[in-house]
Design a protein around this motif. Structure first.
Motif, PDB file in Angstrom:
ATOM      1  N   MET A 109       5.205 -21.808  12.910  1.00 35.16           N
ATOM      2  CA  MET A 109       5.852 -21.213  11.741  1.00 35.16           C
ATOM      3  C   MET A 109       4.841 -20.444  10.910  1.00 35.16           C
ATOM      4  N   LEU A 110       3.680 -21.046  10.687  1.00 31.91           N
ATOM      5  CA  LEU A 110       2.618 -20.401   9.901  1.00 31.91           C
ATOM      6  C   LEU A 110       2.126 -19.141  10.579  1.00 31.91           C
ATOM      7  N   LEU A 111       2.001 -19.172  11.925  1.00 32.60           N
ATOM      8  CA  LEU A 111       1.552 -18.008  12.675  1.00 32.60           C
ATOM      9  C   LEU A 111       2.537 -16.859  12.523  1.00 32.60           C
ATOM     10  N   VAL A 112       3.837 -17.189  12.556  1.00 34.41           N
ATOM     11  CA  VAL A 112       4.857 -16.149  12.384  1.00 34.41           C
ATOM     12  C   VAL A 112       4.724 -15.507  11.021  1.00 34.41           C
ATOM     13  N   PHE A 113       4.460 -16.331  10.012  1.00 34.08           N
ATOM     14  CA  PHE A 113       4.305 -15.793   8.655  1.00 34.08           C
ATOM     15  C   PHE A 113       3.093 -14.889   8.567  1.00 34.08           C
ATOM     16  N   ALA A 137      -4.550 -23.078   5.734  1.00 29.09           N
ATOM     17  CA  ALA A 137      -4.240 -23.547   7.084  1.00 29.09           C
ATOM     18  C   ALA A 137      -5.388 -24.380   7.644  1.00 29.09           C
ATOM     19  N   GLU A 138      -6.628 -23.955   7.351  1.00 28.43           N
ATOM     20  CA  GLU A 138      -7.792 -24.716   7.804  1.00 28.43           C
ATOM     21  C   GLU A 138      -7.824 -26.094   7.146  1.00 28.43           C
ATOM     22  N   LYS A 139      -7.511 -26.131   5.849  1.00 32.11           N
ATOM     23  CA  LYS A 139      -7.461 -27.421   5.147  1.00 32.11           C
ATOM     24  C   LYS A 139      -6.367 -28.298   5.746  1.00 32.11           C
ATOM     25  N   ALA A 140      -5.211 -27.675   6.044  1.00 38.14           N
ATOM     26  CA  ALA A 140      -4.107 -28.431   6.640  1.00 38.14           C
ATOM     27  C   ALA A 140      -4.496 -28.954   8.016  1.00 38.14           C
ATOM     28  N   LEU A 141      -5.256 -28.127   8.773  1.00 38.41           N
ATOM     29  CA  LEU A 141      -5.709 -28.548  10.103  1.00 38.41           C
ATOM     30  C   LEU A 141      -6.651 -29.741   9.988  1.00 38.41           C
TER      31      LEU A 141
END
Length: 228
Positions: free
Chosen positions: A1-5, A143-147
């Motif tokens: 989903m994030l990649l699509v955004f 995204a890095e923090k989420a990863l």
């Protein structure tokens, strides 16, 4: 989903539409350029004001969301001083940055000043691209923090599984210990039952001895009574 955004935002950054539109500023209609940016209006407004302040210093006058600069130079657009009136507006598709440029001898227009128009268009598009890159950088950071958070959570789940496995092994060991204790208890119970059986036999033998002793005692008494 994030990649699509990410991909969709990148698409916006590559296509920052600039059109020619009129806007009434303090009741006076002016022809100008407008770029549409698919980002939050406050963020765009703050960045636009910051860029104007850094570029033109104390020449920026802000009045109720309208920015005016007099006798400023943007060499790509004009080598001579120009006057700029600008406004940032929130729209359903994001935010628009509009400006009207007085070149001194003419107002910026697509047909009347095509060279200056192209240079001004590039200026607005470059601003939009900069915001999109900043936005993507923020999203990449998030995204890095989420990863990292997901990885930490994954390690925590693995550690929890290891702890559960250790508890299971402890439970098995305890079960084996209990089973061994039960086996020992059963053996002791059997031994106690055997002792009880043996004791009952001893009691029976003791009672028989008592009977025999009584018989013998009576016999002795009887002989004593017969003595004259």
């Amino acid at each position: 989903m994030l990649l699509v955004f990410f991909l969709s935002v990148t698409g916006f950054a590559q296509k920052s539409p600039v059109d020619e539109t009129d806007m009434a500023i303090k009741g006076i209609p002016r022809k100008g350029q407008r770029v549409t940016i698919q980002l939050d209006s406050k963020r765009v407004d703050d960045s636009w004001k910051k860029q104007l302040d850094e570029r033109f210093g104390g020449k920026v006058k802000a009045d109720k969301g309208i920015y005016q600069m007099t006798a400023v130079v943007i060499e790509d657009i004009s080598k001579t001083p120009i006057t700029i009136i600008s406004k940032v507006d929130a729209v359903p598709t994001g935010t628009t940055v509009w400006w009207s440029i007085d070149l001194g001898n003419a107002y910026l227009s697509k047909d009347g000043t095509p060279a200056q128009w192209k240079a001004s268009e590039k200026y607005l598009k470059d601003f939009a691209r900069m915001l999109y890159r900043e936005d993507l950088a923020i999203q990449v950071s998030e995204a890095e923090k989420a990863l990292v958070s997901s990885q930490n959570n994954h390690m925590a789940v693995i550690a929890k599984a290891d702890a559960i496995k250790k508890d299971i092994e402890k439970n098995k060991a305890k079960k084996a210990e209990i089973q061994q204790m039960l086996a020992q208890n059963a053996a002791e119970l059997l031994q106690y039952n055997n002792l009880i059986d043996s004791n009952l036999k001893e009691q029976e033998a003791a009672r028989a001895d008592i009977v025999n002793m009584r018989v013998a005692l009576e016999a002795v008494k009887e002989r004593m009574n017969k003595i004259e």
